[in-house]
Design an enzyme around this catalytic site. Structure first.
Site, PDB file in Angstrom:
ATOM      1  N   CYS A 122      -9.039   0.785  40.397  1.00  0.00           N
ATOM      2  CA  CYS A 122      -9.811   1.972  40.048  1.00  0.00           C
ATOM      3  C   CYS A 122     -11.260   1.640  39.734  1.00  0.00           C
ATOM      4  O   CYS A 122     -12.158   2.458  39.952  1.00  0.00           O
ATOM      5  CB  CYS A 122      -9.156   2.710  38.880  1.00  0.00           C
ATOM      6  SG  CYS A 122      -8.961   1.697  37.390  1.00  0.00           S
TER       7      CYS A 122
ATOM      8  N   CYS B 171       0.859  -1.183   0.000  1.00  0.00           N
ATOM      9  CA  CYS B 171       0.000   0.000   0.000  1.00  0.00           C
ATOM     10  C   CYS B 171       0.898   1.238   0.000  1.00  0.00           C
ATOM     11  O   CYS B 171       2.120   1.127  -0.156  1.00  0.00           O
ATOM     12  CB  CYS B 171      -0.962   0.013   1.195  1.00  0.00           C
ATOM     13  SG  CYS B 171      -0.178   0.260   2.806  1.00  0.00           S
TER      14      CYS B 171
ATOM     15  N   HIS C 106      -8.569   2.643  32.674  1.00  0.00           N
ATOM     16  CA  HIS C 106      -8.729   3.373  33.930  1.00  0.00           C
ATOM     17  C   HIS C 106     -10.173   3.828  34.081  1.00  0.00           C
ATOM     18  O   HIS C 106     -10.844   4.165  33.100  1.00  0.00           O
ATOM     19  CB  HIS C 106      -7.782   4.580  33.938  1.00  0.00           C
ATOM     20  CG  HIS C 106      -7.714   5.283  35.266  1.00  0.00           C
ATOM     21  ND1 HIS C 106      -7.376   4.642  36.427  1.00  0.00           N
ATOM     22  CD2 HIS C 106      -7.960   6.582  35.607  1.00  0.00           C
ATOM     23  CE1 HIS C 106      -7.388   5.508  37.432  1.00  0.00           C
ATOM     24  NE2 HIS C 106      -7.762   6.682  36.956  1.00  0.00           N
TER      25      HIS C 106
END
Length: 777
Positions: free
Chosen positions: A317, A183, A737
């Protein structure tokens, strides 16, 4: 000393199997660094803060404690922060992290008069010395402190490097001007170290990167190693070498020799591309991450009652963000803070309060809401991402399930009920007859209909620009990306919209047909949690995050979504008769589904279970089940048939288990399977078509056993106000997160692990879970 000797019978020397607590109080968040330090019971090995050790003495009579105190040493002069060049914390080139040093002292304290004896001391009884030494040397049973120095895994030497075969086909690689052989890409190029082919890298989730030609070349040839052009310099350790069979960045100790084979003089090359690790570091500061965390904004730090952060333990978290949202609700504040003191919870707790859910949730509530552990957090450059963790949604359901079980039989004490509601589904076949089914849930899970995007013109312009840049060999910058914007109203409408159910067995027509299913809410909860299904299957059945924004209003009214139940003039589908026992067949995992999941790298047994537990509905459904059950304790157990099948030889026990996992009672499941020839899909349709069976269904999002007709499920008006939302950044719910935004005291507040601040620009359109509170009136 004589007093201590009289209490030696209450002193134990810990054995290897004993759980020892010495880092945190079991009824509060006091630590050795808190004022007053920590007192470790030399009989139970439980730890208590100064304010709480007296409670333990009153409850147990244990008088002898090890008193641990840590005092902060003077800090060295501040050093200027350096720009990180490595995805690491606390190492050279990484994010700055300067650990605070503490001086630790020990004493023996005898209650109730708090008589203190120094430790170490040869005058202490030997039993006491041995007990204290064992405690100090043992690893604490509390959470282990996260290592200050964290970094990505060091590169390993590739198993293919030393014996790499190179093909001499006359390829000489020039020092610049490279282009993909298949490409027009001129960046993100990789040199295959076997045949010298230069090909573009993988396509990223946002369309940037390459066209996968290097990967496709490996699949065709099995040539294992490639080096990223533009990362080769005189310092060969910094070159980015990737091993396809090992699926990782590796070290090639013979890289100089392998490059020279293609005429490359690495000493004269300049770096022009980021390595994979550097791109990962750059991802931590990209547009979406910065926006969700409000990086770069002058966020005013907040602290005090209700503004306490939670330390990230490395991959927690998802818990911290969800907990912050949950403990903003009146039901949880009332249950575990306002109407239950720490002393009350401790008095009711068993001998080991660390194992008592009520005690620990009361501890958590008082820690978050009292303000006693809330302090301003100094800003730093630390970026903690979740490398491997659970999903916030999974944790939310798991958390509520445990609370519901702990309060079984005491609905007035169960705060999880404030989230529970009942969904009613209505099925109508062409005969005009209907069936109703009810199930309870904690969350309303919504698809995102991208065709309802409100910015279609901008999207079309973006795709034209993207195609043009692709032709030119250029990438799209992160701030140029245009994402679909879908109104929340469209997501809610999609949930309630009629859906065609094909191959529905109608007991009225005695044949398969196409039925129409609609859904509504039979009850409205006090707190409505909306889950946005942002993860879809891409080509090749690869799970990817749906890249879209949701326009979420502060106030919603879902009154129109209330279901109405059986209406006058409606006729219930008749009950179908049983079929012969010899007509039953055993359900088995669809091999096509299993093989596609296994090709993604999942365990074969897990793939079989995923297919079975979703009734072979499809790869996407099986993938969703698999991602939600990867940590189940029985996930590795073999698939087996129940021994009591002798009494029910016409019913496959796996099929029974599958229907039970859907929330149906075992007796109902057996009856439905017999009536449907053992086919799970037919059995499900049969259950939905039996009104008397629908009343027996016990199902909710967390597999609890509470009846949907339970009067404890709240109900009220359908007008809600947004009170919190949990956002996720990353390509999967199991990495990245999570951050929470909560509406408190008339303003939005961001809870980013331990950091708490006044939100400047809350990213409401990027939520994963939305928490709505019913409005009064």
């Amino acid at each position: 000393m004589e007093l201590l000797r009289t209490h030696l019978s209450r002193v134990r020397i810990p054995e290897p199997t004993n759980r020892i607590y010495k880092s945190e109080c079991c009824v509060s968040f006091d630590t050795p660094r808190s004022e007053g330090g920590l007192f470790v019971d030399l009989n139970s090995f439980l730890a208590f803060g100064k304010e709480f050790v007296g409670w333990n003495y009153e409850k147990t009579g244990n008088p002898v404690y090890l008193h641990i105190q840590q005092r902060r040493k003077p800090a060295p002069e501040d050093r200027p922060l350096k720009k990180p060049t490595l995805l690491a914390i606390g190492v050279e080139g990484g994010f700055e992290y300067q650990e605070i040093e503490y001086e630790e002292t020990h004493n023996i304290v005898i209650l109730p008069d708090y008589i203190s004896l120094p430790f170490p001391s040869v005058e202490l009884p030997e039993k006491v010395r041995l007990a204290v030494d064992a405690i100090l040397m043992a690893e604490g049973a509390e959470w282990k402190e996260q290592l200050a120095a964290w970094t990505s895994e060091k590169k390993k030497v590739s198993a293919y490097a030393l014996n790499l075969q190179q093909i001499n086909s006359g390829v000489i690689v020039p020092p610049s001007g490279w282009k993909c052989c298949k490409c027009d890409k001129r960046d993100n190029l990789w040199l295959n170290l076997t045949d010298g082919m230069i090909l573009c890298g993988r396509r990223n989730w946002d369309g940037s990167g390459g066209n996968n030609h290097a990967m496709e070349h490996y699949r065709e040839t099995n040539y294992p190693l490639a080096v990223k052009l533009g990362t080769i310099t005189a310092d060969l350790e910094g070159a980015d070498v990737f091993s396809y069979p090992e699926d990782d960045t590796v070290e090639d100790p013979l890289l100089a020799q392998h490059l020279a084979f293609f005429g490359i003089d690495f000493s004269s090359l300049q770096k022009t591309e980021m390595t994979t690790a550097e791109r990962e570091l750059d991802q931590n500061t990209n547009f979406d991450w910065n926006r969700i965390q409000e990086s770069g904004q002058e966020v005013e730090p907040l602290f005090g009652p209700g503004y306490t952060g939670l330390v990230n333990l490395g991959n927690s978290c998802y818990m911290a963000s969800t907990i912050q949202a949950i403990f903003t609700t009146r039901s949880f504040i009332s249950r575990y803070y306002e109407h239950q003191s720490l002393k009350m919870a401790f008095a009711m707790a068993p001998s080991d309060p660390t194992l008592d859910l009520n005690m620990q949730l009361t501890k958590l509530a008082h820690g978050l809401l009292s303000g006693g552990y809330s302090f301003p957090i100094e800003e730093n450059n630390e970026v903690k991402t979740t490398n491997s963790s659970a999903d916030a949604l999974e944790f939310f359901l798991h958390f509520l399930d445990h609370i519901e079980r702990a309060n079984a039989g005491k609905p007035e004490l169960d705060p999880s009920r404030s989230f529970k509601f009942v969904i009613e589904e209505r099925l109508q076949c062409p005969s005009g007859k209907v069936a109703y089914n009810k199930r309870s849930d904690y969350i309303l899970s919504l698809n995102i209909p991208l065709h309802e995007a409100t910015n279609k013109e901008q999207l079309e312009a973006f795709h034209r620009m993207k195609a043009q840049k692709k032709m030119e060999g250029n990438d799209i910058a992160s701030n140029e990306i245009v994402r679909p914007r879908v109104p929340l109203e469209a997501c809610l409408a999609n949930f309630a919209a009629p859906e065609e159910i094909h191959d529905f067995y109608s007991s009225a027509l005695n044949a398969k047909t196409t039925a129409t299913k609609t859904a509504g809410l039979a009850t409205f909860p006090d707190y409505l949690v909306l889950h946005m299904r942002k993860f879809v299957m891409e080509e090749g059945w690869v799970p990817k995050k749906l890249d879209a924004y949701i326009d979420v209003p502060d106030v919603i009214d879902i009154s129109h979504m209330r279901s109405k139940g059986l209406q006058p003039g409606e006729e219930i589908l008749p009950e179908t008769g049983s079929v012969g026992e010899n007509d039953s067949t055993q359900i088995a995992a669809n091999e096509d589904i299993v093989s596609k999941l296994a090709s993604m790298g999942f365990n074969y047994l897990h793939c079989q279970k995923a297919a079975i537990n979703t009734a072979n509905a499809g790869v996407e459904e099986a993938m969703t089940w698999l991602l939600s059950h990867m940590n189940d304790p029985d996930i590795d157990n073999p698939i087996s048939l129940n021994s009591h099948a002798m009494d029910h030889h016409s019913v496959d026990e796996t099929s029974v288990g599958t229907l039970v996992s859907f929330g149906f009672q075992e007796e109902v499941a057996r009856k439905a399977l017999k009536a449907s020839g053992g086919d799970i899909e037919k059995a499900t349709d049969w259950i939905f078509g039996q009104p008397e069976v629908s009343d027996c269904i016990e199902t909710d999002a967390s597999s609890s056993a509470v009846q949907v007709s339970d009067p404890g499920v709240p109900d009220g008006r359908g007008k809600y106000k947004l009170m919190a939302f949990v956002s996720h950044m990353g390509t999967s719910t199991h990495c990245g997160h999570y951050v929470a935004h909560v509406y408190k005291d008339g303003r939005w507040v961001i809870f980013n692990d331990s950091k708490v601040g006044a939100s400047v620009d809350p990213p409401k359109d990027m939520g994963y879970l939305y928490f709505y509170e019913r409005m009064a009136g």
